[in-house]
Write a protein that holds these residues in place. Sequence first.
Motif, PDB file in Angstrom:
ATOM      1  N   PHE A  13      57.990  29.105  21.677  1.00 44.81           N
ATOM      2  CA  PHE A  13      59.263  28.567  20.613  1.00 44.81           C
ATOM      3  C   PHE A  13      59.669  27.535  19.614  1.00 44.81           C
ATOM      4  N   SER A  14      61.374  27.462  18.878  1.00 43.58           N
ATOM      5  CA  SER A  14      61.386  26.483  18.191  1.00 43.58           C
ATOM      6  C   SER A  14      63.198  27.131  17.884  1.00 43.58           C
ATOM      7  N   CYS A  15      63.472  25.445  17.439  1.00 42.47           N
ATOM      8  CA  CYS A  15      64.368  26.016  16.476  1.00 42.47           C
ATOM      9  C   CYS A  15      64.996  25.162  15.854  1.00 42.47           C
ATOM     10  N   PHE A  16      65.851  25.493  15.222  1.00 44.77           N
ATOM     11  CA  PHE A  16      66.252  24.583  13.686  1.00 44.77           C
ATOM     12  C   PHE A  16      67.592  24.536  13.213  1.00 44.77           C
ATOM     13  N   ILE A  17      68.354  23.806  12.677  1.00 43.73           N
ATOM     14  CA  ILE A  17      69.879  23.984  12.103  1.00 43.73           C
ATOM     15  C   ILE A  17      69.571  23.862  10.539  1.00 43.73           C
ATOM     16  N   TYR A  18      70.730  24.438  10.250  1.00 41.88           N
ATOM     17  CA  TYR A  18      70.404  25.076   8.946  1.00 41.88           C
ATOM     18  C   TYR A  18      71.764  24.961   7.980  1.00 41.88           C
ATOM     19  N   ASP A  19      72.325  24.856   6.667  1.00 41.18           N
ATOM     20  CA  ASP A  19      73.313  24.956   6.402  1.00 41.18           C
ATOM     21  C   ASP A  19      74.192  23.773   7.152  1.00 41.18           C
ATOM     22  N   ILE A  20      74.085  23.156   8.043  1.00 41.13           N
ATOM     23  CA  ILE A  20      74.960  21.943   8.090  1.00 41.13           C
ATOM     24  C   ILE A  20      75.286  22.848   9.561  1.00 41.13           C
ATOM     25  N   ARG A  21      75.991  23.502   9.878  1.00 34.30           N
ATOM     26  CA  ARG A  21      76.372  23.892  11.198  1.00 34.30           C
ATOM     27  C   ARG A  21      76.051  25.593  11.727  1.00 34.30           C
ATOM     28  N   PHE A  22      74.994  26.131  11.423  1.00 32.80           N
ATOM     29  CA  PHE A  22      74.537  27.397  11.548  1.00 32.80           C
ATOM     30  C   PHE A  22      72.458  26.594  12.612  1.00 32.80           C
TER      31      PHE A  22
ATOM     32  N   ALA B 295      69.200  16.402  17.741  1.00 31.14           N
ATOM     33  CA  ALA B 295      69.768  17.700  17.024  1.00 31.14           C
ATOM     34  C   ALA B 295      69.155  16.879  15.805  1.00 31.14           C
ATOM     35  N   LEU B 296      69.369  15.250  15.418  1.00 32.88           N
ATOM     36  CA  LEU B 296      69.300  14.720  14.611  1.00 32.88           C
ATOM     37  C   LEU B 296      67.539  15.020  13.763  1.00 32.88           C
ATOM     38  N   THR B 297      66.614  15.881  14.526  1.00 32.09           N
ATOM     39  CA  THR B 297      65.161  15.618  14.051  1.00 32.09           C
ATOM     40  C   THR B 297      64.860  17.575  13.945  1.00 32.09           C
ATOM     41  N   ILE B 298      65.664  18.216  14.373  1.00 34.64           N
ATOM     42  CA  ILE B 298      65.530  19.712  13.996  1.00 34.64           C
ATOM     43  C   ILE B 298      66.554  20.215  12.814  1.00 34.64           C
ATOM     44  N   GLU B 299      66.998  19.442  12.405  1.00 33.71           N
ATOM     45  CA  GLU B 299      67.489  19.515  11.215  1.00 33.71           C
ATOM     46  C   GLU B 299      66.500  20.353   9.723  1.00 33.71           C
ATOM     47  N   LYS B 300      66.937  21.874   9.564  1.00 36.70           N
ATOM     48  CA  LYS B 300      66.278  22.316   8.727  1.00 36.70           C
ATOM     49  C   LYS B 300      66.863  21.437   7.223  1.00 36.70           C
ATOM     50  N   TYR B 301      67.368  20.739   6.244  1.00 35.82           N
ATOM     51  CA  TYR B 301      67.491  20.238   4.892  1.00 35.82           C
ATOM     52  C   TYR B 301      67.761  21.404   3.559  1.00 35.82           C
ATOM     53  N   ASN B 302      68.594  21.110   2.803  1.00 35.67           N
ATOM     54  CA  ASN B 302      68.842  22.180   2.184  1.00 35.67           C
ATOM     55  C   ASN B 302      67.584  21.639   0.830  1.00 35.67           C
ATOM     56  N   PRO B 303      67.392  22.227   0.413  1.00 34.24           N
ATOM     57  CA  PRO B 303      66.428  21.159  -1.404  1.00 34.24           C
ATOM     58  C   PRO B 303      66.970  19.864  -1.821  1.00 34.24           C
TER      59      PRO B 303
ATOM     60  N   SER C 216      62.614  21.025   4.655  1.00 31.99           N
ATOM     61  CA  SER C 216      63.076  21.713   3.660  1.00 31.99           C
ATOM     62  C   SER C 216      62.820  22.974   3.354  1.00 31.99           C
ATOM     63  N   ASP C 217      63.088  24.472   2.508  1.00 34.53           N
ATOM     64  CA  ASP C 217      62.595  24.975   0.970  1.00 34.53           C
ATOM     65  C   ASP C 217      61.910  24.432  -0.130  1.00 34.53           C
ATOM     66  N   TRP C 218      61.064  25.048  -0.611  1.00 31.32           N
ATOM     67  CA  TRP C 218      61.199  23.708  -1.786  1.00 31.32           C
ATOM     68  C   TRP C 218      62.302  24.518  -3.026  1.00 31.32           C
ATOM     69  N   SER C 219      62.452  23.485  -3.445  1.00 34.71           N
ATOM     70  CA  SER C 219      63.146  23.307  -4.531  1.00 34.71           C
ATOM     71  C   SER C 219      62.741  24.390  -5.903  1.00 34.71           C
ATOM     72  N   GLU C 220      63.403  24.421  -7.035  1.00 36.91           N
ATOM     73  CA  GLU C 220      63.515  25.663  -8.347  1.00 36.91           C
ATOM     74  C   GLU C 220      62.373  24.780  -9.070  1.00 36.91           C
ATOM     75  N   THR C 221      61.601  26.191  -9.424  1.00 38.10           N
ATOM     76  CA  THR C 221      59.984  25.366 -10.188  1.00 38.10           C
ATOM     77  C   THR C 221      60.723  25.193 -11.347  1.00 38.10           C
ATOM     78  N   LEU C 222      60.508  23.561 -12.216  1.00 38.30           N
ATOM     79  CA  LEU C 222      61.061  22.715 -13.542  1.00 38.30           C
ATOM     80  C   LEU C 222      59.596  22.352 -14.253  1.00 38.30           C
ATOM     81  N   CYS C 223      59.915  22.689 -15.252  1.00 37.12           N
ATOM     82  CA  CYS C 223      58.476  22.677 -16.566  1.00 37.12           C
ATOM     83  C   CYS C 223      58.928  21.898 -17.070  1.00 37.12           C
ATOM     84  N   PHE C 224      57.839  20.683 -17.692  1.00 37.60           N
ATOM     85  CA  PHE C 224      57.967  20.277 -18.446  1.00 37.60           C
ATOM     86  C   PHE C 224      56.543  19.731 -19.225  1.00 37.60           C
ATOM     87  N   GLY C 225      56.156  18.765 -20.277  1.00 38.14           N
ATOM     88  CA  GLY C 225      55.716  18.178 -20.381  1.00 38.14           C
ATOM     89  C   GLY C 225      54.535  18.214 -21.969  1.00 38.14           C
TER      90      GLY C 225
END
Length: 397
Positions: free
Chosen positions: A123-132, A215-223, A306-315
């Motif tokens: 069993f597990s729970c997480f909050i996402y997108d601020i209100r769900f 609640a503070l520790t089960i929030e899944k943040y946006n990237p 959180s999910d990973w952010s969009e992959t960026l290239c540099f170098g």
Amino acid sequence: MALLGYIWFFVLLGPACGQEELQQAKENVSPIINMKLDPRKKMITWNYGTNVTEHTCEIDTPDYRASQTPQVGEDNTYFCRFPNSVLHRGAILRVNATSHGETYQETLTFHNSGREGSAAINFSCFIYDIRFMNCSWSIGPAAPTDVQYHLYKWDIWYEEEVECSQYLSNPNGLHVGCHFDKLSEPSQQDNYFFLLTGTSKETAIQFLDFTPFVALTIEKYNPPSNITISYSGSNHIIQWENPKMRFTISSRVLYYELDLQRKGSSRDSVFQNGADANVYLVPSSEAAAENTLRIRVRHRRSTIWSDWSETLCFGSQNQGFEVTVAVIVLVVGTAALLSVALIFLSKRYPVRQKLFPPIPQVKGELASIFSQNVEVAWAGALPPPESEEILRVEEMG
């Protein structure tokens, strides 16, 4: 005779006194009555038949022990709550009381009735997108095929529980999750209480309970947002902004992971505390080849990333492009400055005169001397006279 009478009096009195003490011992019953357990509220209640001077309550589970002083309700019912306990593995609860100098103890042993292994797992729970909020679980390994699980939630221990209204089901129609889209207004003191029960026509199903979900520790943040990479000539500068969150908290509790990968090889992730600035420097020597970057974040006391952010290239490729652009800008800028300077000079002097000044001319007197081309033929090998005067000699006769 009088002495003999006293002896017989005590002999006869002894058994009578013993019978009275025995009767008093039988009547010396525990004052603790009506002891009950409410598994949902994790609360035991009881009453007292006589006055007590001291009392305590205890709980003992396979992984939790606690003792506290009882409280009394409006109806003169005493109670103790153990919200941080887990009862589905079984528990022993005790009430200790002192009355008229005697100490008493009542014990209540609790068992989770039902087939062993029939309760839900994982069993597990997480909050996402601020209100769900989403919760999920798996079917118990020994659960019958017709098992159906039911999830109950409440925010404060004394509130009535509310069953999930939006179950998530597997292909067989069995409940394996729940979606909540009506969370109360956020508060940093928010706790969520859950109870997961089950039903079946074949057998009783064990329940599953939990410690309060903070609640503070089960929030899944946006990237992390607004990630930028710039080149300073010696470092690649990575910068980002904190994600939007349900609760207003200090950025010091955030924890970032930067996944930096070099083309053709692998690198370890970089972890950075939110107490530091959201900046990371990559030396140009480490970015000689093409690199990729992605970032994710979590609360320091949580395991939910959180999910990973969009992959960026540099170098090297981007770096060469940046240098080329810089050179082009420099050349164009220099040309523009020269053009402005030439325009300024042309307004005051002819450009040709400034660029190709005239050669100074020889004065007229000197020019006439050098322009006479006088040729003299001298006889013999005599050198020309030093005097500039020439005498003409004529032959006589």
